[in-house]
Design a protein around this motif. Structure first.
Motif, PDB file in Angstrom:
ATOM      1  N   ARG A 150       0.808  -1.272   0.014  1.00 20.69           N
ATOM      2  CA  ARG A 150      -0.052  -0.098   0.044  1.00 20.69           C
ATOM      3  C   ARG A 150       0.983   1.414   0.077  1.00 20.69           C
ATOM      4  N   LYS A 151       0.393   2.301  -0.699  1.00 17.04           N
ATOM      5  CA  LYS A 151       1.246   3.544  -0.709  1.00 17.04           C
ATOM      6  C   LYS A 151       0.577   4.248   0.237  1.00 17.04           C
ATOM      7  N   VAL A 152       1.722   4.855   0.920  1.00 16.08           N
ATOM      8  CA  VAL A 152       1.264   5.737   2.184  1.00 16.08           C
ATOM      9  C   VAL A 152       2.161   7.411   2.015  1.00 16.08           C
ATOM     10  N   CYS A 153       1.235   8.184   2.199  1.00 15.11           N
ATOM     11  CA  CYS A 153       1.639   9.771   1.964  1.00 15.11           C
ATOM     12  C   CYS A 153       1.760  10.270   3.426  1.00 15.11           C
ATOM     13  N   THR A 154       2.790  10.977   3.758  1.00 18.24           N
ATOM     14  CA  THR A 154       2.936  11.349   4.950  1.00 18.24           C
ATOM     15  C   THR A 154       3.518  12.806   4.820  1.00 18.24           C
ATOM     16  N   TRP A 155       2.585  13.669   5.443  1.00 17.40           N
ATOM     17  CA  TRP A 155       3.007  15.078   5.534  1.00 17.40           C
ATOM     18  C   TRP A 155       3.503  15.613   6.686  1.00 17.40           C
ATOM     19  N   THR A 156       4.675  16.342   6.766  1.00 16.86           N
ATOM     20  CA  THR A 156       5.592  16.594   7.851  1.00 16.86           C
ATOM     21  C   THR A 156       5.513  18.115   7.799  1.00 16.86           C
ATOM     22  N   ILE A 157       5.225  18.647   8.999  1.00 21.45           N
ATOM     23  CA  ILE A 157       5.150  20.063   9.106  1.00 21.45           C
ATOM     24  C   ILE A 157       6.136  20.562  10.073  1.00 21.45           C
ATOM     25  N   ILE A 158       7.218  21.482   9.866  1.00 23.46           N
ATOM     26  CA  ILE A 158       8.140  21.744  11.258  1.00 23.46           C
ATOM     27  C   ILE A 158       8.194  23.139  11.205  1.00 23.46           C
ATOM     28  N   ASP A 159       8.040  23.595  12.337  1.00 21.61           N
ATOM     29  CA  ASP A 159       8.182  24.963  12.752  1.00 21.61           C
ATOM     30  C   ASP A 159       9.254  25.350  13.558  1.00 21.61           C
TER      31      ASP A 159
END
Length: 497
Positions: free
Chosen positions: A195-204
């Protein structure tokens, strides 16, 4: 600050610069990668010709060949810089930690040299790269440095390609926050399809937060399904874990970017593409069994006396068509066009080499045996550009090490990085001549004209040039011996190597 769910539309929002640059970056990536990646995307580079039948087009695509001149020259530059000496001062506070970090910068075995190599290659390809200083977290809170080391909680470095960083904000050249989009494949279940997994990472400057979903993608990489549901305006994506406070007091990500004039892949990509198309055409031409040189128009009579012929349309022409005329014959290709193509290919190879400033122009024209002075002149342009790259990487790496020291609770204020400014093309004879010259150096005169710290740095660089690549532990040992040697030498002595 960050909700448990975010709209997919927000997570997929992209910076205007990213949208503008993405097609060029993807094309450069394919041209440098070559191999199966380029073969799978060859239709993008070799479009179907006007009037070319599908079967003939498919045959032409299968015959595609590609000499990866862009990658060859980029790799030469990368190798040249990676082999240049680099000196780091101020790591004596915790030598055990720094030795471990320099041998394994990403907790997966990547050495310091390989990190520098990765950074430089990505800069030449994409103009910029993002480097993130991170630190493992543990359910057990360590009470001292010894427990922290026992748990393996030490800083490490993660790199992000500009193809992955889809949105960001910055002011005065420094990042305020950024968003990384990564596609991975989940193979954790041996009896289920991947399965394809999309991960969005936000860094501040305070948090690192991740959102994730099982996705399906279309041919352009757009998400069509998220968690088995068709995407729409109401689609939301859930948090992967609670937002994590990184504790750096600043955004722990550096953006390294080249000025436009040093971004060589942008300048050379169009010539590499021209080389690809000419090379494929040449091979296609050589495998053709004939050329159609002339044809006789076939006309069909009808009953209209004023207009004696109908369907007055020229018959199809081109290499894929055989037209029957009064006298049919095979016309084999002449060698003039093949020679012209070969000359063009060679000229493009030299142009790409010159654009990337890879050096070695005279050697490519037959001057195999060169003196040391001649070789230095030949590579002058290359070394000038490499020094410019070296300055950018050295400035960044010093900032990186200071942030790593901060994450490890070590005083990094005295860390300084120098080097990456000497790129020799030595033969055995030239090395022996240098050794002889070094053995005759007068320490008394050097001490009189150089501060002791400068003398130490110069000597370390000189030894590094002669010894080549060393591990972090070897470098540390050599530097200790150099310091001992310089403090023990009396006035009037000479260097003995």
């Amino acid at each position: 600050m960050y909700p448990n769910q975010l709209p997919l539309e927000f997570l997929e929002s992209k910076n205007a610069e990213y949208i503008e640059m993405l097609p060029a970056l993807q094309e450069i990536d394919l041209l440098i990668s070559g191999g199966y990646k380029l073969k799978n995307a060859i239709r993008h580079f070799l479009p179907q010709r006007a009037g070319e039948e599908n079967e003939v087009y498919e045959t032409r695509l299968k015959k595609c060949t590609y000499l990866n001149i862009l990658s060859t020259n980029v790799n030469e530059q990368v190798s040249k810089l990676a082999n240049a000496p680099m000196t780091i001062e101020g790591l004596d506070v915790n030598p055990k930690f720094w030795s471990a970090f320099r041998e394994n910068t990403d907790l997966a075995g990547r050495s310091e040299k390989n990190l520098i190599t990765l950074i430089f290659r990505e800069l030449l390809k994409f103009k910029k790269i993002y480097i993130h200083v991170d630190k493992n977290k543990s359910d057990v809170i360590p009470t001292n440095k010894l427990q922290e080391e026992a748990l393996g909680l030490r800083p490490y470095v993660v790199s992000y390609s500009p193809l992955q960083v889809i949105n960001w904000s910055e002011s005065k050249g420094k990042l305020n926050w950024l968003k990384i989009r990564q596609i991975s494949e989940d193979n954790s279940n041996p009896i289920a399809a991947p399965r394809k997994v999309c991960t969005w990472t936000i860094i501040d400057d305070t948090y690192i937060v991740k959102y994730s979903a099982i996705v399906e993608l279309d041919a352009h990489g757009n998400i069509t399904k998220a968690n088995s549901e068709m995407t729409n305006a109401d689609t939301t994506i859930s948090l992967l874990a609670l937002p994590l406070e990184h504790g750096f007091g600043q955004i722990p990500v550096f953006k390294i970017e080249l000025p436009d004039q040093l971004w060589v892949a942008d300048q050379a990509a169009s010539k590499a593409l021209e080389h690809l198309r000419i090379d494929c055409s040449k091979y296609d031409l050589l495998t053709m069994s004939y050329f159609q040189r002339t044809f006789k128009r076939s006309l069909k009579p009808d009953s209209d006396l004023e207009n004696s012929y109908e369907d007055d349309v020229p018959p199809p022409t081109g290499l894929q068509h055989v037209i029957e005329v009064d006298q049919f014959q095979w016309a084999e290709p002449k060698g003039d066009i093949i020679k012209h193509m070969a000359d063009s290919l060679h000229a493009i190879e030299l142009q790409v080499r010159d654009l990337i400033a890879a050096g070695g122009v005279s050697s490519s024209n037959g001057a195999i045996s060169q003196s040391g002075v001649s070789k230095q002149l030949d590579f002058a342009k290359q070394e000038s550009m490499l020094r410019s790259y070296g300055e950018i990487i050295i400035d960044f790496y010093q900032d990186l090490l200071q942030l790593v020291a901060k994450a490890a609770g070590i005083d990094g204020s005295k860390i300084s990085v120098t080097g990456l400014n000497s790129f020799e093309n030595d033969t055995l004879d030239s090395v022996l001549m240098k050794l002889d010259s070094i053995s005759k150096l007068n320490i008394d005169r050097l001490k009189a004209n150089l501060p002791s710290s400068a003398l130490k740095v110069i000597y370390e660089q000189m030894v590094a040039l002669l010894t080549g690549n060393l591990s972090a532990a070897q470098k540390e040992e050599v530097n200790k011996e150099i310091e001992l040697l310089l403090t023990s030498i009396k006035t009037g002595d000479t260097f003995i190597v």
